[in-house]
Design a protein around this motif. Structure first.
Motif, PDB file in Angstrom:
ATOM      1  N   ALA A  19       0.848  -1.199   0.000  1.00  0.00           N
ATOM      2  CA  ALA A  19       0.000   0.000   0.000  1.00  0.00           C
ATOM      3  C   ALA A  19       0.884   1.252   0.000  1.00  0.00           C
ATOM      4  O   ALA A  19       0.578   2.234  -0.672  1.00  0.00           O
ATOM      5  CB  ALA A  19      -0.947   0.005   1.190  1.00  0.00           C
ATOM      6  N   PHE A  20       2.000   1.191   0.739  1.00  0.00           N
ATOM      7  CA  PHE A  20       2.908   2.344   0.794  1.00  0.00           C
ATOM      8  C   PHE A  20       3.473   2.682  -0.581  1.00  0.00           C
ATOM      9  O   PHE A  20       3.416   3.827  -1.030  1.00  0.00           O
ATOM     10  CB  PHE A  20       4.045   2.046   1.785  1.00  0.00           C
ATOM     11  CG  PHE A  20       5.084   3.130   1.899  1.00  0.00           C
ATOM     12  CD1 PHE A  20       4.762   4.383   2.414  1.00  0.00           C
ATOM     13  CD2 PHE A  20       6.403   2.897   1.502  1.00  0.00           C
ATOM     14  CE1 PHE A  20       5.735   5.391   2.535  1.00  0.00           C
ATOM     15  CE2 PHE A  20       7.371   3.895   1.619  1.00  0.00           C
ATOM     16  CZ  PHE A  20       7.039   5.140   2.138  1.00  0.00           C
ATOM     17  N   THR A  21       4.002   1.688  -1.281  1.00  0.00           N
ATOM     18  CA  THR A  21       4.604   1.989  -2.589  1.00  0.00           C
ATOM     19  C   THR A  21       3.529   2.388  -3.613  1.00  0.00           C
ATOM     20  O   THR A  21       3.785   3.237  -4.461  1.00  0.00           O
ATOM     21  CB  THR A  21       5.466   0.805  -3.098  1.00  0.00           C
ATOM     22  OG1 THR A  21       4.756  -0.420  -2.926  1.00  0.00           O
ATOM     23  CG2 THR A  21       6.776   0.726  -2.344  1.00  0.00           C
ATOM     24  N   CYS A  22       2.327   1.815  -3.486  1.00  0.00           N
ATOM     25  CA  CYS A  22       1.249   2.236  -4.399  1.00  0.00           C
ATOM     26  C   CYS A  22       0.758   3.646  -4.046  1.00  0.00           C
ATOM     27  O   CYS A  22       0.381   4.410  -4.939  1.00  0.00           O
ATOM     28  CB  CYS A  22       0.090   1.235  -4.366  1.00  0.00           C
ATOM     29  SG  CYS A  22       0.489  -0.328  -5.191  1.00  0.00           S
ATOM     30  N   GLN A  23       0.774   3.990  -2.769  1.00  0.00           N
ATOM     31  CA  GLN A  23       0.458   5.376  -2.385  1.00  0.00           C
ATOM     32  C   GLN A  23       1.477   6.327  -3.010  1.00  0.00           C
ATOM     33  O   GLN A  23       1.119   7.376  -3.558  1.00  0.00           O
ATOM     34  CB  GLN A  23       0.483   5.533  -0.846  1.00  0.00           C
ATOM     35  CG  GLN A  23      -0.752   4.985  -0.158  1.00  0.00           C
ATOM     36  CD  GLN A  23      -0.551   4.684   1.326  1.00  0.00           C
ATOM     37  OE1 GLN A  23       0.571   4.709   1.854  1.00  0.00           O
ATOM     38  NE2 GLN A  23      -1.637   4.388   2.029  1.00  0.00           N
ATOM     39  N   LEU A  24       2.754   5.931  -2.932  1.00  0.00           N
ATOM     40  CA  LEU A  24       3.801   6.787  -3.504  1.00  0.00           C
ATOM     41  C   LEU A  24       3.615   6.959  -5.012  1.00  0.00           C
ATOM     42  O   LEU A  24       3.729   8.075  -5.532  1.00  0.00           O
ATOM     43  CB  LEU A  24       5.195   6.209  -3.207  1.00  0.00           C
ATOM     44  CG  LEU A  24       5.675   6.266  -1.753  1.00  0.00           C
ATOM     45  CD1 LEU A  24       7.058   5.620  -1.628  1.00  0.00           C
ATOM     46  CD2 LEU A  24       5.715   7.697  -1.222  1.00  0.00           C
ATOM     47  N   ALA A  25       3.327   5.867  -5.709  1.00  0.00           N
ATOM     48  CA  ALA A  25       3.158   5.954  -7.170  1.00  0.00           C
ATOM     49  C   ALA A  25       1.972   6.850  -7.519  1.00  0.00           C
ATOM     50  O   ALA A  25       2.040   7.660  -8.449  1.00  0.00           O
ATOM     51  CB  ALA A  25       2.974   4.555  -7.759  1.00  0.00           C
ATOM     52  N   THR A  26       0.903   6.715  -6.753  1.00  0.00           N
ATOM     53  CA  THR A  26      -0.301   7.528  -7.002  1.00  0.00           C
ATOM     54  C   THR A  26      -0.005   8.998  -6.716  1.00  0.00           C
ATOM     55  O   THR A  26      -0.335   9.880  -7.522  1.00  0.00           O
ATOM     56  CB  THR A  26      -1.467   7.022  -6.116  1.00  0.00           C
ATOM     57  OG1 THR A  26      -1.658   5.634  -6.381  1.00  0.00           O
ATOM     58  CG2 THR A  26      -2.747   7.797  -6.391  1.00  0.00           C
ATOM     59  N   LEU A  27       0.647   9.258  -5.594  1.00  0.00           N
ATOM     60  CA  LEU A  27       0.955  10.649  -5.231  1.00  0.00           C
ATOM     61  C   LEU A  27       1.936  11.275  -6.221  1.00  0.00           C
ATOM     62  O   LEU A  27       1.818  12.460  -6.564  1.00  0.00           O
ATOM     63  CB  LEU A  27       1.506  10.701  -3.802  1.00  0.00           C
ATOM     64  CG  LEU A  27       0.465  10.402  -2.709  1.00  0.00           C
ATOM     65  CD1 LEU A  27       1.147  10.035  -1.385  1.00  0.00           C
ATOM     66  CD2 LEU A  27      -0.479  11.596  -2.501  1.00  0.00           C
ATOM     67  N   ALA A  28       2.898  10.488  -6.688  1.00  0.00           N
ATOM     68  CA  ALA A  28       3.840  11.011  -7.685  1.00  0.00           C
ATOM     69  C   ALA A  28       3.076  11.407  -8.947  1.00  0.00           C
ATOM     70  O   ALA A  28       3.318  12.473  -9.523  1.00  0.00           O
ATOM     71  CB  ALA A  28       4.915   9.963  -8.005  1.00  0.00           C
ATOM     72  N   SER A  29       2.120  10.566  -9.353  1.00  0.00           N
ATOM     73  CA  SER A  29       1.331  10.877 -10.550  1.00  0.00           C
ATOM     74  C   SER A  29       0.520  12.155 -10.347  1.00  0.00           C
ATOM     75  O   SER A  29       0.443  13.006 -11.241  1.00  0.00           O
ATOM     76  CB  SER A  29       0.380   9.722 -10.883  1.00  0.00           C
ATOM     77  OG  SER A  29       1.102   8.524 -11.041  1.00  0.00           O
ATOM     78  N   ILE A  30      -0.087  12.288  -9.168  1.00  0.00           N
ATOM     79  CA  ILE A  30      -0.886  13.493  -8.888  1.00  0.00           C
ATOM     80  C   ILE A  30       0.022  14.727  -8.901  1.00  0.00           C
ATOM     81  O   ILE A  30      -0.338  15.774  -9.464  1.00  0.00           O
ATOM     82  CB  ILE A  30      -1.627  13.392  -7.531  1.00  0.00           C
ATOM     83  CG1 ILE A  30      -2.517  12.140  -7.495  1.00  0.00           C
ATOM     84  CG2 ILE A  30      -2.465  14.642  -7.277  1.00  0.00           C
ATOM     85  CD1 ILE A  30      -3.149  11.863  -6.117  1.00  0.00           C
TER      86      ILE A  30
END
Ligand code: M6R
Length: 366
Positions: A158-169
């Protein structure tokens, strides 16, 4: 099920390359090397501040994202843990947006902080894994992290997917605000797209991390150091180790050490130094040399070139070599050895890795 793995946590760490590539595919158009947010309700061009909040690991993902929003979107960012934010009188102002990060979407404090921000007139986005959750329902917009069910109490994929999502945003925000050039966007998108493959390369060296975890097992205290985007990762490393191995650990900004915590240093306190080869590398390594000079035993996470530049190999407990990575995005990659280090240390100690004492997967009380 756990497949061939002993614990859900091990499975969830190992499946990150695959899971993450799906998460990234939600936000990125690989052929054009651009980011495209699914119908975003936040108009990043017109806001003048962004508030970010969450609890635990979700908060630490937000702490990484602050560097990204500031640097790529030139957006002033305010970030706090939800259990504090909700009791502050935050003057959101007229042009505010807020992002609330939560795997479960049900964490009581994060939900309360989200409601407050909304009531104060901010446009509210929920960065969640569970898209049928309270936060997803109540937010103005949803950014799914697409991690799939996470069973282990310790948050990993969940942490790395949060990071990927936040980077995209953050990339999308930079684009909307005209602060990120198309060339920079392409570079970052290529960087994001390369992470799953690099993660797979790191996971192959799981045994090396296991070996290194023998140095942490007997420790009573462990320090984690990082600078820039690696600072929140130092906090995450310490949180993960405390949570599942019950070893006391603290994360520090590498430059803050000499303002107090350096007094703790002796040969019994292992220091994990997170030092990707980025613009902070030389400073972080000089902080490492300061603690080595005081008898500290350090464990260095860096790249091959980083290890060569750092020197002092004979004074280290050991090092772990990662592939070179787009420096801003290093936390996505360095998260993996940080997770594995906590995991193997906990396994050596024989703790209940997936169900650590006193902890719940989703904290729905305040
Ligand atoms: O479901 P949430 O993301 O809102 O949960 C937040 C924290 O409780 C959670 O990240 C916790 O810190 C993890 N157990 C850390 O591994």
């Amino acid at each position: 099920g756990k497949g061939n793995h002993r614990h859900f946590m091990a499975k969830e760490i190992a499946e990150q390359p695959e899971i993450l590539s799906h998460a990234i595919a939600t936000y990125v158009r690989p052929a054009d090397e651009i980011v495209e947010l699914p119908a975003s309700t936040i108009d990043f061009a017109s806001i003048d501040r962004l508030t970010i909040s969450g609890c635990g690991t979700a908060y630490l993902a937000g702490l990484v994202a602050r560097y990204w929003f500031e640097s790529w979107a030139k957006l002033p960012v305010e970030i706090d843990i939800a259990s504090e934010l909700r009791y502050r009188d935050v003057p959101y102002g007229d042009n505010a947006a807020a992002l609330f990060i939560s795997q479960s979407g049900e964490t009581a404090d994060t939900l309360a902080a989200l409601r407050d921000a909304k009531a104060a007139g901010a446009v509210v986005g929920a960065v969640v894994n569970v898209t049928e959750s309270s936060m997803a329902r109540e937010a103005d917009g949803i950014f799914p992290i697409k991690a799939g069910p996470e069973i282990g109490v310790a948050s990993t994929k969940a942490f790395t997917c949060q990071l990927a999502t936040l980077a995209s945003i953050a990339i999308a925000a930079g684009k909307a605000r005209g602060t990120l050039t198309p060339t920079e966007e392409k570079r970052l998108v290529r960087g994001l797209l390369s992470i799953p493959r690099l993660m797979a390369d790191v996971l192959v060296h799981d045994e090396r991390i296991e070996e290194l975890s023998h140095h942490l097992q007997p420790a009573r205290d462990v320090l984690y150091l990082g600078r820039g985007v690696s600072f929140p990762l130092a906090l995450e490393g310490a949180l993960k180790l405390k949570e599942i191995s019950y070893i006391h650990a603290e994360g520090y900004a590498a430059g803050e050490l000499k303002h107090g915590p350096i007094a703790l240093i002796d040969e019994h306190v292992p220091v994990v130094v997170i030092a990707p080869l980025d613009k902070h590398f030389d400073k972080t390594v000089s902080n490492m040399h300061e603690v080595i000079a005081r008898g500290a035993k350090c464990l260095l996470l860096t790249s091959e070139e980083g290890a060569a530049r750092a020197g002092y190999e004979e004074d280290l407990l050991g090092s772990f070599i990662l592939p070179e990575v787009e420096p801003d995005l290093a936390p996505l990659l360095y998260a993996v050895p940080i997770q594995l280090l906590a995991y193997h240390t906990a396994v050596l100690k024989g703790t209940d890795v997936d169900q650590p004492r006193n902890l719940a997967k989703s904290v729905t009380v305040e």
